[in-house]
Design a protein around this motif. Structure first.
Motif, PDB file in Angstrom:
ATOM      1  N   ASP A 172       0.801  -1.188   0.056  1.00  0.00           N
ATOM      2  CA  ASP A 172      -0.051   0.005   0.098  1.00  0.00           C
ATOM      3  C   ASP A 172       0.780   1.239  -0.006  1.00  0.00           C
ATOM      4  O   ASP A 172       0.399   2.399   0.558  1.00  0.00           O
ATOM      5  CB  ASP A 172      -0.966   0.086   1.166  1.00  0.00           C
ATOM      6  CG  ASP A 172      -1.699  -1.294   1.186  1.00  0.00           C
ATOM      7  OD1 ASP A 172      -2.497  -1.569   0.176  1.00  0.00           O
ATOM      8  OD2 ASP A 172      -2.139  -1.740   2.420  1.00  0.00           O
ATOM      9  N   ASN A 173       1.941   1.183  -0.686  1.00  0.00           N
ATOM     10  CA  ASN A 173       2.964   2.040  -0.505  1.00  0.00           C
ATOM     11  C   ASN A 173       2.850   2.742  -2.021  1.00  0.00           C
ATOM     12  O   ASN A 173       3.232   2.132  -3.183  1.00  0.00           O
ATOM     13  CB  ASN A 173       4.380   1.938  -0.411  1.00  0.00           C
ATOM     14  CG  ASN A 173       5.449   3.004   0.026  1.00  0.00           C
ATOM     15  OD1 ASN A 173       5.224   4.081  -1.014  1.00  0.00           O
ATOM     16  ND2 ASN A 173       6.429   2.820   0.783  1.00  0.00           N
ATOM     17  N   GLU A 174       2.565   4.133  -2.037  1.00  0.00           N
ATOM     18  CA  GLU A 174       2.391   4.826  -3.387  1.00  0.00           C
ATOM     19  C   GLU A 174       3.648   4.854  -4.374  1.00  0.00           C
ATOM     20  O   GLU A 174       3.565   4.974  -5.467  1.00  0.00           O
ATOM     21  CB  GLU A 174       2.110   6.328  -3.154  1.00  0.00           C
ATOM     22  CG  GLU A 174       2.846   7.192  -2.573  1.00  0.00           C
ATOM     23  CD  GLU A 174       2.413   8.340  -2.469  1.00  0.00           C
ATOM     24  OE1 GLU A 174       2.903   9.336  -2.056  1.00  0.00           O
ATOM     25  OE2 GLU A 174       1.238   8.621  -2.571  1.00  0.00           O
ATOM     26  N   THR A 183      -6.063 -11.035   1.676  1.00  0.00           N
ATOM     27  CA  THR A 183      -5.442  -9.551   1.545  1.00  0.00           C
ATOM     28  C   THR A 183      -4.205  -9.583   0.930  1.00  0.00           C
ATOM     29  O   THR A 183      -3.585 -10.568   0.656  1.00  0.00           O
ATOM     30  CB  THR A 183      -5.007  -9.041   3.024  1.00  0.00           C
ATOM     31  OG1 THR A 183      -3.970  -9.941   3.690  1.00  0.00           O
ATOM     32  CG2 THR A 183      -6.267  -8.973   4.136  1.00  0.00           C
ATOM     33  N   ASN A 184      -3.585  -8.337   0.702  1.00  0.00           N
ATOM     34  CA  ASN A 184      -2.494  -8.202  -0.256  1.00  0.00           C
ATOM     35  C   ASN A 184      -1.281  -8.810   0.431  1.00  0.00           C
ATOM     36  O   ASN A 184      -0.451  -9.383   0.038  1.00  0.00           O
ATOM     37  CB  ASN A 184      -2.195  -6.844  -0.711  1.00  0.00           C
ATOM     38  CG  ASN A 184      -2.148  -5.665   0.192  1.00  0.00           C
ATOM     39  OD1 ASN A 184      -2.323  -6.235   1.735  1.00  0.00           O
ATOM     40  ND2 ASN A 184      -2.042  -4.612   0.037  1.00  0.00           N
ATOM     41  N   LYS A 212      -3.255  -6.796  -5.266  1.00  0.00           N
ATOM     42  CA  LYS A 212      -4.657  -6.574  -5.074  1.00  0.00           C
ATOM     43  C   LYS A 212      -5.424  -7.688  -5.931  1.00  0.00           C
ATOM     44  O   LYS A 212      -6.503  -8.200  -5.539  1.00  0.00           O
ATOM     45  CB  LYS A 212      -4.961  -5.219  -5.092  1.00  0.00           C
ATOM     46  CG  LYS A 212      -6.544  -4.859  -4.979  1.00  0.00           C
ATOM     47  CD  LYS A 212      -6.613  -3.148  -5.367  1.00  0.00           C
ATOM     48  CE  LYS A 212      -8.333  -3.124  -5.054  1.00  0.00           C
ATOM     49  NZ  LYS A 212      -8.518  -1.730  -5.154  1.00  0.00           N
ATOM     50  N   ASN A 261       1.686  -3.469  -6.027  1.00  0.00           N
ATOM     51  CA  ASN A 261       0.363  -3.224  -5.133  1.00  0.00           C
ATOM     52  C   ASN A 261      -0.757  -3.551  -6.215  1.00  0.00           C
ATOM     53  O   ASN A 261      -1.678  -4.196  -5.735  1.00  0.00           O
ATOM     54  CB  ASN A 261       0.471  -1.959  -4.475  1.00  0.00           C
ATOM     55  CG  ASN A 261       1.199  -1.809  -2.937  1.00  0.00           C
ATOM     56  OD1 ASN A 261       1.176  -2.427  -2.096  1.00  0.00           O
ATOM     57  ND2 ASN A 261       2.258  -1.071  -3.300  1.00  0.00           N
TER      58      ASN A 261
END
Length: 304
Positions: free
Chosen positions: A227-229, A248-249, A239, A235
């Motif tokens: 969940d890091n941009e 979950t991821n 997902k 990600n």
């Protein structure tokens, strides 16, 4: 929970709970995470004498000592060899470290002791003497290492009498060096640099279990990639695959590690019960070969 054989000797869950951050918990909070782990089939707990300067072991013991029946259901591992500003594999330090750990954990024995980081001043005969004394006294049942390459392990083997069952190494989707080099043999690119002397293949040949630590980290403790941009592609792929398997991821990131035929054990350090429950679902996921490679490539890796 999927079971593996550590070093071909010890039946253990494919996912273990790393207790480094337990020093930050109250006894009640620690009890919740420990009991959640056991409920998920995770009865393997990884410690080190330096975690919280010993406080992590003490808090863990506060939980287990209140429920005396739990100890025999658990596999307790700890590590020694790191001191402030130096590494120390001397017999004196190893023995003192184990005695301190046993006192803090309020137990008579460790199931496994690992040497924590290599000590270039190591004398194999001193380590052997320490291991022999600890084994004879019943204080440690099995032994291993952490963050060592094949020749460092072979050097130890010239003296120690016990089998070295485990090597704890950093591994995860953003720390894939041990497999990158294998893909890029004889290449002149960055990925082709063999930084660990073939530790993955060596471990499989020697039947040493690799314990993957910090599986969600990137860089040198720079943070988590989930969940890091900074990492949109991996990600997005995690997902997508997570939705297929209804997990979950984070579970997919662990399932990716567990899918490798080296039969690694993933060490996860979350202290949040709900998150641990979700991560534990990884052992129920069997990725396809195509999914495994797609995830690897999405993390920024390339195949030659």
């Amino acid at each position: 929970m999927k079971q593996i054989n550590l070093g071909g000797k010890i039946k253990a869950p494919a996912i273990a709970l790393g207790c480094m951050r337990m020093a930050n918990l109250s006894t009640n909070e620690a009890e919740k995470i420990v009991m959640t782990a056991l409920e998920q089939g995770i009865n393997f707990f990884d410690h080190a004498d330096i975690y919280g300067a010993g406080k992590s072991e003490e808090i863990f013991a506060n939980v287990v000592s209140q429920k005396a029946h739990l100890r025999e259901k658990m596999i307790l591992q700890s590590k020694c060899g790191i001191r402030k500003g130096l590494f120390d594999f001397s017999k004196k330090h190893i023995i003192a470290s184990v005695d301190g750990t046993l006192k803090r954990l309020k137990t008579d024995y460790l199931d496994i002791l690992l040497l924590h980081r290599p000590d270039t001043l190591m004398e194999p005969e001193e380590v052997a003497a320490a291991f022999d004394e600890l084994e004879k006294a019943g204080k440690v049942r099995h032994f291993g290492v952490s963050n060592q390459n094949p020749m460092q392990i072979e050097l130890l083997k010239t003296a120690v009498n016990q089998e070295l069952l485990i090597n704890q190494l950093q591994f995860g989707l953003k720390h894939t060096g041990m497999i990158d080099a294998g893909f890029n043999v004889n290449m002149t690119n960055e990925a082709g640099i063999n930084r660990d002397n073939g530790i993955l293949e060596y471990s499989r040949i020697q039947q040493m279990t690799i314990q993957a630590w910090s599986p969600f980290q990137y860089g040198y403790f720079e943070g988590v990639f989930l969940d890091n941009e900074k990492f949109p592609e991996v990600n997005k792929k995690l997902k997508q695959v997570a939705e297929k398997y209804h997990v979950t991821n984070a579970a997919i990131a662990i399932a990716w590690i567990l899918h490798h035929p080296a039969q690694m054990q993933a060490i996860v350090g979350t202290m949040t019960p709900e998150r641990l429950q979700k991560i534990s679902k990884a052992s129920e996921v069997t990725l396809t070969r195509e999914e495994w490679y797609d995830i690897y490539l999405s993390a920024g890796n390339k195949l030659p």
